[in-house]
Design an enzyme around this catalytic site. Structure first.
Site, PDB file in Angstrom:
ATOM      1  N   GLY A  89     -59.984  41.389 115.085  1.00 57.12           N
ATOM      2  CA  GLY A  89     -60.911  41.921 115.913  1.00 57.12           C
ATOM      3  C   GLY A  89     -62.414  41.216 116.207  1.00 57.12           C
ATOM      4  O   GLY A  89     -63.291  41.683 116.800  1.00 57.12           O
ATOM      5  N   GLY A 124     -53.461  42.747 117.578  1.00 53.95           N
ATOM      6  CA  GLY A 124     -54.266  44.303 117.947  1.00 53.95           C
ATOM      7  C   GLY A 124     -54.742  44.550 119.153  1.00 53.95           C
ATOM      8  O   GLY A 124     -54.221  44.718 120.350  1.00 53.95           O
ATOM      9  N   GLY A 125     -55.999  43.955 119.417  1.00 51.03           N
ATOM     10  CA  GLY A 125     -56.738  44.180 120.731  1.00 51.03           C
ATOM     11  C   GLY A 125     -55.816  43.764 121.966  1.00 51.03           C
ATOM     12  O   GLY A 125     -55.672  44.178 122.983  1.00 51.03           O
ATOM     13  N   GLU A 135     -57.787  47.359 107.241  1.00 46.23           N
ATOM     14  CA  GLU A 135     -58.329  48.716 107.691  1.00 46.23           C
ATOM     15  C   GLU A 135     -58.094  49.759 107.004  1.00 46.23           C
ATOM     16  O   GLU A 135     -59.193  50.652 106.770  1.00 46.23           O
ATOM     17  CB  GLU A 135     -58.339  48.681 109.353  1.00 46.23           C
ATOM     18  N   ASN A 162     -50.135  46.168 117.460  1.00 51.41           N
ATOM     19  CA  ASN A 162     -50.843  47.467 116.573  1.00 51.41           C
ATOM     20  C   ASN A 162     -51.656  47.955 117.710  1.00 51.41           C
ATOM     21  O   ASN A 162     -52.873  47.484 117.682  1.00 51.41           O
ATOM     22  CB  ASN A 162     -51.261  46.551 115.401  1.00 51.41           C
ATOM     23  N   TRP A 163     -51.372  49.154 117.868  1.00 51.05           N
ATOM     24  CA  TRP A 163     -52.374  49.584 119.103  1.00 51.05           C
ATOM     25  C   TRP A 163     -53.733  50.316 118.241  1.00 51.05           C
ATOM     26  O   TRP A 163     -54.505  50.854 118.866  1.00 51.05           O
ATOM     27  CB  TRP A 163     -51.719  50.600 119.905  1.00 51.05           C
ATOM     28  N   HIS A 219     -52.667  47.135 105.515  1.00 45.53           N
ATOM     29  CA  HIS A 219     -53.616  46.678 106.674  1.00 45.53           C
ATOM     30  C   HIS A 219     -54.927  46.852 106.092  1.00 45.53           C
ATOM     31  O   HIS A 219     -55.359  47.622 105.577  1.00 45.53           O
ATOM     32  CB  HIS A 219     -53.562  47.359 107.958  1.00 45.53           C
TER      33      HIS A 219
END
Ligand code: PGA
Length: 251
Positions: A174, A235-236, A98, A9-10, A96
């Site tokens: 994150g 993610g990261g 976010e 997931n960019w 998600h």
């Protein structure tokens, strides 16, 4: 046997060139066994080009990070599930944290998005997860059960087969603070038991469950070796080719 899957997931990262380089490096340098699928979830603006690369490579596919809750029409800035499907994208990420937190996506909105996705041949990667206060108050199992009951568990069994669940504790996203492999396994096994109860044991044993939240090259092996963890939503660490390749090779 359930397949293994790693989703990158960019989020809202990378320039066009960085995105092209990342996909090229990963897709060219990885030897995969045929039970592992690699999914790139780039920002919308790169989805078409990443999808074209993936169409020519076995075991690679793409996901949208979002889709509209509307089907089409006067909704400036929105992107419909039908448009995403027309790029031969396989998945869409829904729920998600976010998006729930920063864009006020309620269960009602998530259900509308999910219906659009399923109607347009997209498989859904559905995220759930508790925050740190809920974890510390020992409410995490109740919270996850509520999040699933008010969304994906409303689907009938026929639609549920197109759902992948990603357990992403919010306190681990994150933050560099991963759930321990035992904490993640405990929750995955709980989620699987909820699916058994809501649908049946066969559905429970076939549903793919991903872990997400500071999953990286150093902890992926331990997380993925757990019985009910079928891969990761990353993610990261998905923004760096060597880290992502190490994660892919962690099964
Ligand atoms: P992270 O993000 O790996 O950077 O913690 C995971 C996610 O939000 O999907």
């Amino acid at each position: 046997m359930r397949k293994k899957i790693v989703v990158g997931n960019w989020k809202m990262n990378l320039s066009r060139k960085e995105a092209d380089d990342l996909v090229r490096e990963i897709s060219q340098s990885t030897s995969l066994d045929n039970n592992t699928e690699i999914v790139f979830a780039p920002p919308f603006i790169y989805l078409d080009s990443v999808s074209s690369v993936c169409l020519n490579r076995q075991f690679f596919s793409t996901a949208a990070q979002n889709c509209s809750s509307y089907s089409n029409g006067a909704y400036t800035g929105e992107i419909s599930a039908q448009m995403i499907d027309s790029l031969e994208v396989k998945y869409v990420i829904i729920g998600h944290s976010e998006r729930r937190q920063n864009f006020n996506e309620t269960d009602k909105v998530l259900n509308l998005k999910m219906n659009q996705a399923l109607k347009n041949n997209l498989n859904v990667i559905f995220c759930c997860g508790e925050d740190i206060n809920q974890r510390e108050a020992n409410q995490h199992f109740d919270i996850i059960e509520k999040q699933l009951s008010s969304t994906i568990f409303k689907l009938d069994i026929h639609n549920f087969k197109d759902i992948i669940i990603a357990y992403e504790p919010i306190w681990a996203i994150g933050t560099g603070k991963t759930a321990s492999s035992d904490q993640a396994q405990e929750m995955h096994s709980f989620i699987r038991s909820l699916i058994d109860k809501r649908y049946d044991n066969k559905t429970g044993s076939l549903t793919l469950l991903l872990y997400g939240g500071s999953c990286n090259a150093s902890n992926a092996y331990e997380l993925f070796s757990k019985e009910d963890i079928d891969g990761g939503l990353i993610g990261g660490a998905s923004l760096n080719s060597s880290d992502f390749i190490s994660i892919i090779k962690s099964f």
